[in-house]
Design an enzyme around this catalytic site. Structure first.
Site, PDB file in Angstrom:
ATOM      1  N   PHE A 158      -2.885 -15.545 -17.071  1.00  0.00           N
ATOM      2  CA  PHE A 158      -2.092 -15.170 -18.253  1.00  0.00           C
ATOM      3  C   PHE A 158      -1.557 -16.370 -19.010  1.00  0.00           C
ATOM      4  CE2 PHE A 158       1.572 -15.853 -15.425  1.00  0.00           C
ATOM      5  CZ  PHE A 158       2.470 -16.448 -16.305  1.00  0.00           C
ATOM      6  N   LYS A 182     -13.453 -12.230 -18.175  1.00  0.00           N
ATOM      7  CA  LYS A 182     -12.433 -11.226 -17.852  1.00  0.00           C
ATOM      8  C   LYS A 182     -11.079 -11.904 -18.022  1.00  0.00           C
ATOM      9  CE  LYS A 182      -9.838  -9.790 -15.274  1.00  0.00           C
ATOM     10  NZ  LYS A 182      -8.386  -9.753 -15.575  1.00  0.00           N
ATOM     11  N   CYS A 290       0.298 -24.783 -14.558  1.00  0.00           N
ATOM     12  CA  CYS A 290      -0.072 -25.292 -13.235  1.00  0.00           C
ATOM     13  C   CYS A 290       0.168 -26.785 -13.120  1.00  0.00           C
ATOM     14  CB  CYS A 290      -1.522 -24.983 -12.954  1.00  0.00           C
ATOM     15  SG  CYS A 290      -2.615 -25.836 -14.087  1.00  0.00           S
TER      16      CYS A 290
HETATM   17  P1  NAD Z   1      -3.319 -14.320 -10.959  1.00  0.00           P
HETATM   18  O1  NAD Z   1      -3.980 -14.942  -9.801  1.00  0.00           O
HETATM   19  O2  NAD Z   1      -2.346 -13.229 -10.739  1.00  0.00           O
HETATM   20  O3  NAD Z   1      -4.424 -13.712 -11.969  1.00  0.00           O
HETATM   21  C1  NAD Z   1      -5.529 -14.481 -12.408  1.00  0.00           C
HETATM   22  C2  NAD Z   1      -6.699 -13.545 -12.695  1.00  0.00           C
HETATM   23  O4  NAD Z   1      -7.061 -12.879 -11.483  1.00  0.00           O
HETATM   24  C3  NAD Z   1      -6.383 -12.453 -13.703  1.00  0.00           C
HETATM   25  O5  NAD Z   1      -7.470 -12.331 -14.594  1.00  0.00           O
HETATM   26  C4  NAD Z   1      -6.225 -11.200 -12.850  1.00  0.00           C
HETATM   27  O6  NAD Z   1      -6.612 -10.016 -13.509  1.00  0.00           O
HETATM   28  C5  NAD Z   1      -7.163 -11.480 -11.692  1.00  0.00           C
HETATM   29  N1  NAD Z   1      -6.769 -10.811 -10.439  1.00  0.00           N
HETATM   30  C6  NAD Z   1      -5.516 -10.453 -10.064  1.00  0.00           C
HETATM   31  N2  NAD Z   1      -5.544  -9.904  -8.828  1.00  0.00           N
HETATM   32  C7  NAD Z   1      -6.828  -9.915  -8.421  1.00  0.00           C
HETATM   33  C8  NAD Z   1      -7.487  -9.495  -7.226  1.00  0.00           C
HETATM   34  N3  NAD Z   1      -6.828  -8.949  -6.215  1.00  0.00           N
HETATM   35  N4  NAD Z   1      -8.820  -9.667  -7.144  1.00  0.00           N
HETATM   36  C9  NAD Z   1      -9.512 -10.224  -8.157  1.00  0.00           C
HETATM   37  N5  NAD Z   1      -8.936 -10.639  -9.312  1.00  0.00           N
HETATM   38  C10 NAD Z   1      -7.610 -10.492  -9.450  1.00  0.00           C
HETATM   39  O7  NAD Z   1      -2.653 -15.517 -11.805  1.00  0.00           O
HETATM   40  P2  NAD Z   1      -1.694 -15.424 -13.061  1.00  0.00           P
HETATM   41  O8  NAD Z   1      -0.372 -14.905 -12.640  1.00  0.00           O
HETATM   42  O9  NAD Z   1      -2.386 -14.758 -14.193  1.00  0.00           O
HETATM   43  O10 NAD Z   1      -1.579 -16.968 -13.451  1.00  0.00           O
HETATM   44  C11 NAD Z   1      -0.632 -17.835 -12.867  1.00  0.00           C
HETATM   45  C12 NAD Z   1      -1.244 -18.622 -11.732  1.00  0.00           C
HETATM   46  O11 NAD Z   1      -2.382 -19.321 -12.183  1.00  0.00           O
HETATM   47  C13 NAD Z   1      -0.308 -19.677 -11.175  1.00  0.00           C
HETATM   48  O12 NAD Z   1      -0.430 -19.703  -9.782  1.00  0.00           O
HETATM   49  C14 NAD Z   1      -0.832 -20.971 -11.782  1.00  0.00           C
HETATM   50  O13 NAD Z   1      -0.527 -22.135 -11.052  1.00  0.00           O
HETATM   51  C15 NAD Z   1      -2.291 -20.696 -11.788  1.00  0.00           C
HETATM   52  N6  NAD Z   1      -2.999 -21.538 -12.746  1.00  0.00           N
HETATM   53  C16 NAD Z   1      -3.734 -22.554 -12.234  1.00  0.00           C
HETATM   54  C17 NAD Z   1      -4.396 -23.411 -13.103  1.00  0.00           C
HETATM   55  C18 NAD Z   1      -5.198 -24.561 -12.560  1.00  0.00           C
HETATM   56  O14 NAD Z   1      -5.853 -25.216 -13.339  1.00  0.00           O
HETATM   57  N7  NAD Z   1      -5.189 -24.822 -11.270  1.00  0.00           N
HETATM   58  C19 NAD Z   1      -4.301 -23.210 -14.483  1.00  0.00           C
HETATM   59  C20 NAD Z   1      -3.546 -22.146 -14.961  1.00  0.00           C
HETATM   60  C21 NAD Z   1      -2.885 -21.309 -14.076  1.00  0.00           C
END
Ligand code: NAD
Length: 494
Positions: A158, A182, A290
């Site tokens: 997000f 997605k 992140c």
């Molecule tokens: P999230 O893991 O909740 O969601 C990410 C994606 O995974 C979304 O598209 C979501 O629909 C999907 N998803 C959620 N649950 C799932 C499941 N059980 N199985 C498969 N797919 C699923 O993350 P978020 O809350 O959207 O984003 C914040 C997180 O992302 C933080 O931990 C942040 O550190 C991380 N992030 C990391 C980077 C990086 O470069 N390392 C960059 C941006 C954000």
């Protein structure tokens, strides 16, 4: 809201799937998209069903045959037009990013521009990524050919609705792949605008697919036999799940996870530079990035620098200088984490809880910058990714102790040091357990052509997600060995 004028829609916006080049509302379960600024429903979308995923990937696979054979220079010319459209539409796209993710408009614009940097790198591939060919033996030539994989997938979080997808869209598509995206179900509205821009740029039908939804849609995409590679960015827990699932099907996967970034502050650090750099790192995007600073390892006597950080954070008022938190539940989680830190011995030196909402935005999700001092190593505030504008200060006797704490954290995205001493900076650069290190930089994001990616629990898979280290993820290198004439003086290699 002086310098952060976000326009709110007068009607709920629709957020369709893009399947085979056609926009479609879909037939799955509906979900709402909320604005963190006021808590209102600003959009509505539907979860892509497994039938819709199959239909979309079938169309992408059909498109793939022609797209991968289209010369690189022709593919690139579409991406040039895409760049022009993005820049023309930057205000509309940025407003939508802010609306659904809670960022300030300036942060949203910066996210689009960082995406444009990756796009510019992809535009340069036609000139820079020429494969090598040489005569390796008499009459025998070897060459490398970079080939597209076919249909590839990307699942995004997000917190950067445009920038994170733009880490991969330009490179994967320019290299000849058909890209199935997605977006996060919390921030899918921006995806529609990026899809419209690519269609206007002339991208053939099926080269970009957008499927909305949550875990079920992700699983259907990852499991589909025609999807050859999966890129994921999000929390570590889900990154690991998606990585395990994709690789269990024998697919290549690169899954970036969460972070707990440490900044080491040394007594000789220049106070203003440290104040601005560290405060902006933990408050930027309301701490929801992140690369945000999360733990400050304060080495020795650094009270003047901490005062400068606090003063800068105090100026970072919610609504205009700092945006909102993604959900009400996340604000509650952060409030609870702050209470817990205090019960574990931390001292609050800046309390952002119960902050006054900006005028007219009472329904929004707010937490002002918060600083916890004397946080103990091993406690929740020291170890867990909080993902909000909360800085935990841990006091350390010396740089070795600071590095020991940094090294013991399970994540490995970013680490920084603030100092005027080059030798100390080098010790941190060499010994920090992180994929990206900053020296007097609070958010050490590498700029193109340097690649982005962490280590440890912040990344599952090999390579990086942008720059030169990403090219081999999105393509295969075919090795072609050729001989046209029998050689009289042939040796064993000929
Ligand atoms: P999230 O893991 O909740 O969601 C990410 C994606 O995974 C979304 O598209 C979501 O629909 C999907 N998803 C959620 N649950 C799932 C499941 N059980 N199985 C498969 N797919 C699923 O993350 P978020 O809350 O959207 O984003 C914040 C997180 O992302 C933080 O931990 C942040 O550190 C991380 N992030 C990391 C980077 C990086 O470069 N390392 C960059 C941006 C954000």
């Amino acid at each position: 809201m002086s310098d952060n004028h976000i326009s709110f829609p007068t009607e709920v916006m629709s957020c369709p799937h893009l399947i085979g080049g056609e926009w479609s509302d879909g037939s799955g379960k509906e979900f709402d998209i909320f604005s963190p600024y006021n808590g209102a429903v600003v959009g509505r979308s539907k979860n892509a069903s497994s039938e819709e995923v199959s239909k979309a990937i079938y169309a992408a696979n059909l498109a793939s045959d022609t797209w991968k054979k289209t010369p690189l220079k022709e593919r690139t010319s579409i991406m040039f037009r895409f760049r022009e459209i993005l820049l023309r539409e930057i205000e509309t796209i940025s407003n939508t990013i802010s609306l659904e993710s809670g960022k300030t408009l300036n942060e949203s614009r910066a996210g689009v521009m960082k995406g444009v940097e990756v796009l510019e790198y992809a535009l340069s591939l036609q000139n820079l990524d020429s494969a090598a060919k040489m005569e390796v033996s008499r009459g025998v030539q070897c060459e490398y050919r970079r080939e597209a994989l076919g249909v590839v997938a990307s699942i995004t979080p997000f917190n950067f609705p445009a920038m994170v997808p733009m880490w991969t869209i330009p490179i994967a598509i320019t290299l000849g792949n058909c890209y199935v995206w997605k977006p996060s179900e919390k921030t899918p509205l921006t995806a529609t605008l990026i899809g419209q821009a690519l269609i206007e740029a002339g991208l053939p039908k099926g080269v970009l697919t957008i499927l909305n939804g949550g875990a079920d849609s992700v699983n259907a995409i990852v499991d589909h036999e025609d999807v050859k590679a999966v890129a994921f960015v999000g929390s570590s827990k889900i990154a690991k799940l998606v990585y395990t699932r994709a690789t269990s099907h024998g697919k290549r996967a690169l899954c970036l996870g969460g972070a707990k970034n440490h900044i080491i502050l040394l007594p000789d650090a220049e106070a203003e530079m440290a104040g601005v750099g560290i405060a902006d790192s933990f408050t930027g995007c309301a701490g929801q990035r992140c690369m945000a600073a999360s733990v400050l390892l304060a080495v020795g006597e650094v009270d003047s620098q901490i005062e400068a950080i606090k003063n800068r954070a105090l100026e970072t008022t919610v609504g205009n200088k700092m945006g909102a938190i993604i959900t009400k539940e996340q604000v509650e989680f952060l409030d609870k984490a702050i209470d817990e830190a205090v019960s574990e011995g931390a001292k609050i030196i800046l309390d952002g809880r119960n902050t006054k909402a900006p005028e007219g935005l009472d329904g929004g999700y707010w937490l002002a910058p918060t600083i916890l001092d004397h946080v103990k190593p091993g406690t929740t505030a020291a170890l867990t990714e909080l993902f909000g504008p909360v800085l935990s200060i841990i006091r350390a006797q010396n740089i070795s102790e600071a590095l020991e704490i940094e090294n013991s954290n399970e994540y490995g995205n970013a680490a920084s040091v603030f100092t005027n001493n080059g030798a100390m900076a080098e010790i941190v650069a060499k010994n920090a357990s992180a994929g990206m290190v900053g020296i007097n930089i609070g958010v050490p994001v590498p700029r193109e052509p340097f690649s982005f990616g962490g280590i440890n629990e912040s990344k599952f898979g090999y390579g990086d997600i942008t720059g030169s280290n990403s090219l081999n993820f999105w393509s295969d290198i075919k090795k072609v060995t050729t001989k046209w004439q029998m050689q009289n003086d042939h040796n064993w290699m000929s």
